[in-house]
Design a protein around this motif. Sequence first.
Motif, PDB file in Angstrom:
ATOM      1  N   HIS B 169       0.206  -1.732  -0.312  1.00 34.85           N
ATOM      2  CA  HIS B 169      -0.308  -0.287  -0.210  1.00 34.85           C
ATOM      3  C   HIS B 169       0.728   1.085  -0.158  1.00 34.85           C
ATOM      4  N   THR B 170       0.691   2.123  -0.486  1.00 30.27           N
ATOM      5  CA  THR B 170       1.386   2.814  -0.637  1.00 30.27           C
ATOM      6  C   THR B 170       0.786   4.464  -0.478  1.00 30.27           C
ATOM      7  N   PRO B 171       1.762   5.232   0.068  1.00 28.99           N
ATOM      8  CA  PRO B 171       3.438   5.123   0.028  1.00 28.99           C
ATOM      9  C   PRO B 171       4.257   4.153   0.859  1.00 28.99           C
ATOM     10  N   PHE B 172       4.876   3.738   0.318  1.00 27.04           N
ATOM     11  CA  PHE B 172       5.825   2.564   0.831  1.00 27.04           C
ATOM     12  C   PHE B 172       7.673   2.631   0.276  1.00 27.04           C
ATOM     13  N   VAL B 173       8.160   2.631   1.558  1.00 25.57           N
ATOM     14  CA  VAL B 173       9.949   2.181   0.876  1.00 25.57           C
ATOM     15  C   VAL B 173      10.370   0.911   0.200  1.00 25.57           C
ATOM     16  N   ALA B 174      10.723   0.395  -0.770  1.00 28.21           N
ATOM     17  CA  ALA B 174      11.100  -0.816  -1.175  1.00 28.21           C
ATOM     18  C   ALA B 174      12.285  -0.458  -1.417  1.00 28.21           C
ATOM     19  N   ILE B 175      12.885  -1.959  -0.336  1.00 27.02           N
ATOM     20  CA  ILE B 175      13.897  -1.850  -0.747  1.00 27.02           C
ATOM     21  C   ILE B 175      15.218  -2.819  -1.240  1.00 27.02           C
ATOM     22  N   VAL B 176      15.467  -2.660  -2.091  1.00 26.31           N
ATOM     23  CA  VAL B 176      15.217  -3.600  -3.359  1.00 26.31           C
ATOM     24  C   VAL B 176      17.002  -4.505  -3.011  1.00 26.31           C
ATOM     25  N   GLN B 177      16.659  -5.362  -3.845  1.00 24.86           N
ATOM     26  CA  GLN B 177      18.536  -6.293  -4.292  1.00 24.86           C
ATOM     27  C   GLN B 177      18.410  -6.773  -5.342  1.00 24.86           C
ATOM     28  N   LYS B 178      19.370  -7.802  -5.542  1.00 26.05           N
ATOM     29  CA  LYS B 178      19.323  -8.232  -6.699  1.00 26.05           C
ATOM     30  C   LYS B 178      18.540  -9.117  -7.102  1.00 26.05           C
ATOM     31  N   GLY B 179      18.181  -9.241  -8.617  1.00 23.23           N
ATOM     32  CA  GLY B 179      17.018  -9.418  -8.593  1.00 23.23           C
ATOM     33  C   GLY B 179      15.614  -8.319  -9.476  1.00 23.23           C
TER      34      GLY B 179
END
Lengths: 322, 248
Positions: B169-179
């Motif tokens: 559900h926005t707003p949110f923080v996506a903490i991204v990694q490989k892939g």
Amino acid sequence: MSVIVYTENWDGKFKKLSFELVSYAKDVAKKLNTSLIALSIGNVAEDELKKLSNYGAVKVISVNENKLKDLDNQAYTSVIAEVAAKENANAIIFAHNNTGKAIAPRLSVRLKAGLVTAVVSSPITTEPFMVTKKVFTSKAFANITIKTPIKILSLMQNAFGLIEAAEAFVLEQYSPALGDEMKTEVIDVKKVSGKILLTDADIVVSGGRGMKGPENWGSIEELAQLLGAGTACSRPVSDEHWRTHEEHVGQTGKVIAPTLYIACGISGAIQHLGGISSSKCIVAINKDPEAPIFEAADYGIVGDVMKVLPEMISAVKELKGI
Amino acid sequence: MKILVCINNVPDTTTKVKFIDKKVFDTAGVQWIINPWDELALTRAIEIKEAQAASVEKITVINVGLADSESTIRKALAIGADDGVRINYDAKDSYAVAFQLAEYIKKENYEIIMCGTESSDYNGAVVGGMLSEILGIPSVSSVSFLDIVEGKVIVKREIDGGQETIEAHTPFVAIVQKGIANEPKIPSMRGIMTSRSKQLQVLEAFPTEVFTEFVEYELPKPKAGCKKIDAENVKELIHLLHTEAKVI
């Protein structure tokens, strides 16, 4: 005052790193002259929870709520913050893995508690509170002090080891006040059970481009199975889809620190070494004597991995009497 | 939706790390790049915008750093971000960095905020989580997939032994990694040309407290050296691992 250690289980069994964390947290508790409490979230049986007291926890708090079956960063933060307040915690210890990375930063802000991640040492001093952390992807270390009254640390795997220190088993089942913090919604889960988790494996057998193709992975898997090891690979291998990217270890993949890492046909690019250099013992098999992997390795064989691997398999079988 | 990608300016991953008097990272001869995970986050944001222009109104990149990180921000603009922000702050403490980002975000309205899982210099892996807590919004960590499907944000999170699909559900923080994206996007010549005219806003730092303090650096102890075993004598290796190293 107390030190709280957050322990993790997989399918109801504690990961090995959880026992290492308890051992480490016990050491921190001693240095702070306080007692150690272990916290478990999830469905873990009593005889399994009891194991935490073998490493020095004077109390085990178990939170078993269906609402917490998926890791919701905010909900888990709230539960741990609540337990920390109840137990008047002055230090909280996590593993530096996906779970620790998900919760510890939020908890740090929530409790206004300084956080040092990727920690590789016991507190060097407690006034000021100083620990060593990994920086520049294991190319260096930094000593950092925490200035806040409550301290949060996340420990690198295999940085401390297991130390048994049996305490009487005291269990407290705890039901936290869960609000409607569950703000993310899991709509599907794909998960295999029974497999050895790469990040929790004691031994890892890993293949690189020298393995020539995915069809040759049988020997890696066989050796891994004989040793009770996890399997991994280098970046080119996952980029070529010979293996899934979950197996990729290296700077941008998984960073691991097993007791034994066996690199088969991996040249050892600096990014790969960043993911494995904290391993206790590294074995390299590569046909190129100049390959940089040999600079990081403890033992090495210069030779054709296709020939060496089957011989390793039979030597291990012989050792184990199979 | 508006996407904000937080980028860090880090030494190239092949840099030989040196220090001056254990206190200062020696930047002589160092090449600076976008932190690899942040670069993947940016690449994914651009992929989504290219695939569905109607869903993504704008991609902004933000950096907390001094003027010397501007060439890295320009590179992000050349890759395809629409505008850039730099908060003029000499980052030393993760909380202070997260606080700077949060103060900026509070005044704007981004639905998706993307951060790389960690930076390759201080390996903190904390800014994304702290940022979301300061803002009081959800975070999903270990994100290896992100897409906008019929106005909903769908992400996949890597978990032990598998993967979860999550509707965020926005707003949110996506903490991204490989892939999250396969290969980082290389700036095109046209991208480089247009990046010069894109807006790069510089903001003064917000007053903040710090939780931690750096003391000194140490270099790892050199390895004892590699014991070579003859390829004709593989049994000896297993024997040594068993009796000498005691690891099997």
